[in-house]
Design an enzyme around this catalytic site. Structure first.
Site, PDB file in Angstrom:
ATOM      1  N   ASN A   9       0.828  -1.215   0.000  1.00 50.54           N
ATOM      2  CA  ASN A   9       0.000   0.000   0.000  1.00 50.54           C
ATOM      3  C   ASN A   9       0.854   1.254   0.000  1.00 50.54           C
ATOM      4  OD1 ASN A   9      -2.376  -1.506   0.332  1.00 50.54           O
ATOM      5  ND2 ASN A   9      -2.332  -1.308   2.561  1.00 50.54           N
ATOM      6  N   ASN A  41       5.402  -4.018   4.584  1.00 54.89           N
ATOM      7  CA  ASN A  41       6.047  -3.636   5.847  1.00 54.89           C
ATOM      8  C   ASN A  41       6.810  -4.818   6.449  1.00 54.89           C
ATOM      9  OD1 ASN A  41       4.828  -1.131   5.613  1.00 54.89           O
ATOM     10  ND2 ASN A  41       3.188  -1.573   7.066  1.00 54.89           N
ATOM     11  N   ASN A 184      -3.419 -10.496  17.696  1.00 53.99           N
ATOM     12  CA  ASN A 184      -3.558  -9.652  18.881  1.00 53.99           C
ATOM     13  C   ASN A 184      -4.773 -10.154  19.655  1.00 53.99           C
ATOM     14  OD1 ASN A 184      -5.854  -8.566  17.680  1.00 53.99           O
ATOM     15  ND2 ASN A 184      -4.799  -6.715  16.963  1.00 53.99           N
ATOM     16  N   THR A 219       0.283 -10.850  20.444  1.00 53.29           N
ATOM     17  CA  THR A 219       0.936  -9.569  20.698  1.00 53.29           C
ATOM     18  C   THR A 219       0.043  -8.741  21.619  1.00 53.29           C
ATOM     19  OG1 THR A 219      -0.027  -8.658  18.682  1.00 53.29           O
ATOM     20  CG2 THR A 219       2.190  -9.572  18.505  1.00 53.29           C
ATOM     21  N   GLY A 221       0.802  -5.159  22.505  1.00 53.85           N
ATOM     22  CA  GLY A 221       1.225  -3.762  22.514  1.00 53.85           C
ATOM     23  C   GLY A 221       2.379  -3.537  23.467  1.00 53.85           C
ATOM     24  N   GLY A 224       4.184  -6.325  25.348  1.00 49.68           N
ATOM     25  CA  GLY A 224       5.018  -7.326  24.679  1.00 49.68           C
ATOM     26  C   GLY A 224       4.193  -8.396  23.999  1.00 49.68           C
ATOM     27  N   ASP A 252       3.678  -5.131  12.287  1.00 47.54           N
ATOM     28  CA  ASP A 252       4.350  -5.639  11.078  1.00 47.54           C
ATOM     29  C   ASP A 252       5.847  -5.804  11.328  1.00 47.54           C
ATOM     30  OD1 ASP A 252       1.858  -5.427   9.902  1.00 47.54           O
ATOM     31  OD2 ASP A 252       2.285  -3.439   9.076  1.00 47.54           O
TER      32      ASP A 252
HETATM   33  O1  RIB Z   1      -0.025  -2.353   9.759  1.00 47.69           O
HETATM   34  C1  RIB Z   1       0.091  -1.080   9.223  1.00 47.69           C
HETATM   35  C2  RIB Z   1      -0.349  -1.071   7.787  1.00 47.69           C
HETATM   36  O2  RIB Z   1      -1.709  -1.384   7.701  1.00 47.69           O
HETATM   37  C3  RIB Z   1      -0.207   0.248   7.099  1.00 47.69           C
HETATM   38  O3  RIB Z   1       1.050   0.439   6.515  1.00 47.69           O
HETATM   39  C4  RIB Z   1      -1.354   0.264   6.108  1.00 47.69           C
HETATM   40  O4  RIB Z   1      -0.945   0.218   4.782  1.00 47.69           O
HETATM   41  C5  RIB Z   1      -2.215  -0.928   6.481  1.00 47.69           C
HETATM   42  O5  RIB Z   1      -2.059  -1.937   5.585  1.00 47.69           O
END
Ligand code: RIB
Length: 310
Positions: A9, A41, A184, A219, A221, A224, A252
Site C-alpha cells: 500500500n 512492511n 492480537n 501480541t 502492545g 510485549g 508488522d
Molecule cells: O499495519 C500497518 C499497515 O496497515 C499500514 O502500513 C497500512 O498500509 C495498512 O495496511
C-alpha cells in the site's frame, strides 16, 4: 529464504489531536505519503534484519505502484514477483492521534487481485519461511500456504487485520497450514469465537495452538507478547518500555523480524525477544517503515539501555 505473500500500500497519513468518531470531521495540518501495506512492511522489517526476502504481491500501473516497488528494492527486497495489475495500487488512509494510536482504512485496490499463481512454486523448499496476512484474498493465501507446506517450508500467519467474516472451515484450513500464528487480543477472540470456544485471551491462544498444532503468539502492545503451544504454559516476552510516537507498523515489524530470525534458525523464544524489541523501537518514528531498525541499529539501541534481545 523469506517469502512474503501479501499487501503493498501507499499510506496517506494525517496527524490529528483525536481520531474522529463516526460522523465527526477533524482538521489536520497536512498529510504525508509513506510506504505501507502489511505485507510490504513485514518484508522490509525482515530485510532490515539481514534476511533474504522475496515479495509476492500486486501493484497498479500508477505512480504509487512504481514508488512502492522502488522502495522495496531500495530496502533489499526482491520484487521480480510483484505483478502489475490494471487495478490501482492499494492505499491506506491513516489518522494518528497525539498518543501515537491510529485508525486505518485500507482501499485494497490491486491487493484484491493477488492470485495463488503469482507464487512461483520453484522458489519453495524446506528453508522457506513464508509470511501471510489478511489484506489479500484469503483463498489465494490458503493455496499459497499449502504449497509452502508441501515443499517442507514453514508458514507464519498474521491474522491481521481482523477479518469481517471468517468461516470455520477457512480457519481450520488456515491453522492446518500454519506453524506460527500471530494474533492480537481482538484477533484471538474472533478466531476463538469461530471455533466456538474460549473465554479469555489465555484460553483463546491455547485453543488456537491446540486446534492447529502450532505455536500461537499473541501480541499485546506495550506489554510485549505471549506465546503458547500444545501442552505448554503461556510464556510472556516483554517489550522495551517506550513513549510511542506512532504505533503504525509496530505489529508488522514484529512479524517481519520474527520471520527473519526464524529463517536464520533462531529458537522461537529468542526470535520473539528480538521481535518485541524491534517493535518497541519502531514506535519511536512516524510511519510504518521509518522506525523499523536494522540489526545493528537495534543492537546499539538495546546496548544503550543495557538490554539484550538475543
Ligand atoms: O499495519 C500497518 C499497515 O496497515 C499500514 O502500513 C497500512 O498500509 C495498512 O495496511
Amino acid at each position: 529464504m523469506i517469502l512474503v505473500f501479501g499487501s503493498i500500500n501507499m499510506d496517506l497519513v494525517a496527524s490529528v489531536r483525536a481520531i474522529p468518531r463516526p460522523g465527526e470531521t477533524v482538521l489536520s495540518p497536512g498529510y504525508r505519503t509513506l510506504f505501507g501495506g502489511k505485507g510490504a512492511n513485514q518484508a522490509v522489517a525482515a530485510a532490515r534484519m539481514g534476511g533474504h526476502v522475496t515479495m509476492i504481491g500486486r501493484i497498479g500501473r500508477d505512480s504509487f505502484g512504481e514508488a512502492c516497488r522502488a522502495n522495496l528494492t531500495a530496502n533489499g527486497v526482491r520484487t521480480e514477483h510483484v505483478v502489475m495489475s490494471d487495478v490501482p495500487t492499494g492505499c491506506a488512509f491513516i489518522t494518528v492521534d497525539e498518543a501515537g494510536e491510529n485508525a486505518i482504512t485500507v482501499a485494497s485496490g490491486a491487493n484484491r487481485m493477488l492470485d495463488a499463481h503469482d507464487l512461483p512454486t520453484e522458489l519453495l523448499g524446506p528453508e522457506t519461511v513464508a509470511v501471510m496476512q489478511m489484506e489479500v484474498p484469503l483463498a489465494a493465501s490458503l493455496v499459497a500456504a499449502r504449497h509452502v507446506k508441501n515443499a517442507g517450508g514453514r508458514v507464519i500467519w498474521n491474522l491481521a487485520p481482523t477479518p469481517a467474516r471468517l468461516e470455520r472451515a477457512e480457519l481450520l484450513d488456515l491453522l492446518a497450514t500454519t506453524d506460527v500464528l500471530v494474533v492480537n487480543e481482538i484477533e484471538a477472540a474472533m478466531a476463538a469465537t469461530v471455533l466456538d470456544g474460549a473465554t479469555d485471551f489465555k484460553a483463546a491462544a491455547q485453543l488456537l495452538a491446540v486446534e492447529g498444532g502450532l505455536a500461537c503468539v499473541m501480541t499485546a502492545g506495550g506489554a510485549g507478547a505471549f506465546v503458547t503451544s500444545p501442552g505448554a504454559e503461556l510464556r510472556h516476552v516483554p517489550a522495551v518500555p517506550v513513549t510511542p510516537v506512532d504505533t503504525t507498523g509496530a505489529g508488522d515489524t514484529f512479524v517481519g523480524v520474527l520471520a527473519g530470525e526464524l529463517a536464520a534458525q533462531a529458537e522461537l523464544e529468542t526470535a520473539l525477544q528480538q521481535a518485541c524489541a524491534a517493535a518497541s523501537m519502531a514506535c519511536l518514528s512516524a510511519g510504518a517503515q521509518d522506525g523499523m531498525p536494522t540489526r545493528a541499529a537495534l543492537k546499539t539501541w538495546l546496548d544503550d539501555r543495557q538490554l539484550t534481545a538475543s
